[in-house]
Structures are given as structure tokens and as C-alpha cells.
Design an enzyme around this catalytic site. Structure first.
Site, PDB file in Angstrom:
ATOM      1  N   SER A 184      75.529  79.720  27.062  1.00  0.00           N
ATOM      2  CA  SER A 184      75.141  78.931  28.233  1.00  0.00           C
ATOM      3  C   SER A 184      74.791  79.861  29.400  1.00  0.00           C
ATOM      4  O   SER A 184      73.940  80.722  29.254  1.00  0.00           O
ATOM      5  CB  SER A 184      76.279  77.955  28.573  1.00  0.00           C
ATOM      6  OG  SER A 184      75.879  76.944  29.444  1.00  0.00           O
ATOM      7  N   HIS A 190      76.435  71.162  22.699  1.00  0.00           N
ATOM      8  CA  HIS A 190      76.172  72.415  23.396  1.00  0.00           C
ATOM      9  C   HIS A 190      77.106  73.546  22.967  1.00  0.00           C
ATOM     10  O   HIS A 190      77.013  74.641  23.497  1.00  0.00           O
ATOM     11  CB  HIS A 190      76.323  72.159  24.901  1.00  0.00           C
ATOM     12  CG  HIS A 190      75.872  73.260  25.797  1.00  0.00           C
ATOM     13  ND1 HIS A 190      74.570  73.714  25.836  1.00  0.00           N
ATOM     14  CD2 HIS A 190      76.560  74.005  26.707  1.00  0.00           C
ATOM     15  CE1 HIS A 190      74.473  74.685  26.738  1.00  0.00           C
ATOM     16  NE2 HIS A 190      75.664  74.891  27.272  1.00  0.00           N
ATOM     17  N   ASP A 231      70.860  69.059  21.919  1.00  0.00           N
ATOM     18  CA  ASP A 231      71.720  69.460  23.025  1.00  0.00           C
ATOM     19  C   ASP A 231      71.361  68.627  24.249  1.00  0.00           C
ATOM     20  O   ASP A 231      70.226  68.689  24.733  1.00  0.00           O
ATOM     21  CB  ASP A 231      71.518  70.945  23.318  1.00  0.00           C
ATOM     22  CG  ASP A 231      72.489  71.512  24.337  1.00  0.00           C
ATOM     23  OD1 ASP A 231      73.050  70.734  25.139  1.00  0.00           O
ATOM     24  OD2 ASP A 231      72.680  72.740  24.346  1.00  0.00           O
TER      25      ASP A 231
END
Length: 281
Positions: free
Chosen positions: A106, A256, A227
Site C-alpha cells: 500500500s 487489499h 481491490d
């Protein structure tokens, strides 16, 4: 064997090296993203140790696992990811590391990209896991969110933190793995509302698209096929815009957090990155 690091910032950020009984020839650093801590990698660590890789972990200053809460300076960390890249480089220097295989999840993926342009000798390869250079749509760029959506999200975190955690965790992780949802939700709560608001502003207002044209370290981009936070088009955008050699691979999954819900698939891809430079599976 777990070796804690005893130096300055690396100690404060819980940095440690984990090695199997056989000393590995490759060092993989696993960097967690928004709202979590290094325990988010617990499912995948044994799979990587089985390959005799050395694993390095630490917690970002915003993490609820960091005891010294003063390390998260709002004025320092809210403007951009640059301060995070500086902190990462400091930790790597204190641990005496270079030529690492960097796995950034991320927001950490973009931090790794920034750090690679500043200190390329630290990196052998970059793995950008569920990464996005920008979350807000912009003309012909699909980031996944309209600006008003982001502002509503931040407002909800600010005034209804507990309710937001309960609603957001299953959306981010995927609703079919209750243990993983509970894990992410617990990490969010440990981070706390004040830090969550500050960090959300930094992440969702960020725009790191320009840095991609300076990234020369070989990259493997690993994205989820479904996602809620990142459209599949973002993976293609990253592959197209990164200056150096890059390869894109999608994991067939929802959510995610492949390290939580698809650890075996992710470990297989990471092994391919280490052995071949990019996934060949």
C-alpha cells in the site's frame, strides 16, 4: 532466530531480522502500510523462511505497535511521504543493509519508490504490493475515488472512528475471512483516531505520479484482481510509467491484503521475484 536491532530509530520502530537455521543469501524487507504493523506479515513469514531468506521487519511511526508515540510528528509526516522515506533510509543504515529486496504494501510501496531514487544502492529489487501513486481521479487518470469521496471518508474517521473501523475493515480485507478482518480492525484501533485522521489525509491526498519516472530499480507490481481501494488500471499505469524494468502480476483474490487472505499465492510470487527477477508463474 530473531535478532533485535539495538540502535536508535531502528530500535524505537521495533526493527528486527528473522533468519532460518540456514543463513539466507537474500534479504527481504517487508514494509506494512496504512493502519497496520509488522504483524500483518505473520502468515507469510514462515513461507519465506522456508526458502532460507532473511526477513527484516519494522513498524512505521504511525503504528499502534510503536511505544514512543512522540515519534509520529503530525507536522513532519502529514505533508508527503518524503519523511517516511528518510526514516526508512535511516533504519536501513542503522541495520547495515543494502541490496535488499523491498516489499512495500500500500502506501509503503510509494515510500520505497521515493527512497530508491535517493539511495539506489539500498535496493536490489522493488516489489510494489497493492500500490497506488494517487487515489483521487484526475482527468484521464483513474485513482478510484472522487475528491468528495475522500473528504467524506476523512470526516467519517474523525467523527465516527469506531463505526468507520467496523465498516471499513471488511471492505478493505474482503468479507469472507473474518479472522483477517478482525486482524486489520484491531490494528486500526491500536493506531487510534487522531493518527488515523492525520494519516488518511496524507495517504488519500498524496500524488506520487511524478516520482515514477525516476524509479530505475527493477520493479514487480503485484495487485489484487478485486481491490476496493485500487482499480486494476492503477497497476497498468504503474507498469507503464515506471522508468526502469517492471512487470505486473495480478493475484486472483478480493481485497487489499494478499498477505492476510492469499499468503501462499503471494509467497509463490515473491519466490519468483527472488529467483528470476520477476514472476514467471
Amino acid at each position: 532466530m530473531v535478532t533485535p536491532e539495538k540502535k536508535n530509530l531502528s530500535t524505537a520502530l521495533n526493527a528486527r531480522t528473522i533468519q532460518s537455521s540456514s543463513l539466507g543469501t537474500e534479504t527481504i524487507i517487508l514494509c506494512h502500510g496504512f493502519g497496520t504493523d509488522q504483524s500483518i506479515w505473520d502468515k507469510i513469514i514462515p513461507l519465506l523462511l522456508a526458502e532460507n531468506y532473511s526477513i527484516v521487519l519494522f513498524d512505521w511511526p504511525f503504528s499502534g505497535a510503536v511505544e514512543d508515540k512522540s515519534l509520529y510528528e503530525h507536522s513532519k509526516y502529514t505533508s508527503s511521504f518524503e519523511s517516511y522515506a528518510d526514516a526508512f533510509i535511516t533504519v536501513m543504515d542503522e541495520m547495515g543493509l543494502k541490496d535488499i529486496i523491498f516489499v512495500g504494501h500500500s502506501m509503503a510501496a510509494m515510500i520505497g519508490c521515493i527512497a530508491s531514487t535517493q539511495r539506489p544502492n539500498l535496493f536490489k529489487k522493488l516489489v510494489l504490493l497493492c500500490a497506488s501513486p494517487r487515489y483521487i481521479n484526475d482527468e484521464d487518470y483513474e485513482g478510484g475515488f472522487e475528491r468528495e469521496d475522500v473528504e467524506q471518508l476523512i470526516s467519517t474517521i474523525e467523527v465516527q472512528f469506531e463505526d468507520w473501523v467496523s465498516a471499513y475493515a471488511p471492505i478493505a480485507v474482503g468479507p469472507n475471512d473474518s479472522d483477517a478482518v478482525d486482524k486489520f480492525g484491531s490494528c486500526l484501533k491500536n493506531m487510534g483516531a487522531q493518527v488515523a485522521v492525520s494519516l488518511a489525509k496524507t495517504v488519500f491526498h498524496s500524488d506520487n505520479r511524478k516520482i515514477l519516472q525516476n524509479v530505475e530499480t527493477p520493479c514487480t507490481i503485484i495487485q489484487s484482481s478485486n481491490d476496493a481501494a485500487i482499480p486494476v488500471s492503477v497497476g497498468h499505469y504503474l507498469e507503464r510509467m515506471i522508468k526502469g524494468v517492471s512487470a505486473l502480476k495480478f493475484i486472483d483474490m478480493t481485497g487489499h491484503f494478499p498477505q492476510l487472505t492469499a499468503p501462499h499465492k503471494l509467497a509463490q510470487l515473491l519466490k519468483a521475484v527472488v529467483e528470476f527477477g520477476h514472476p514467471q508463474i
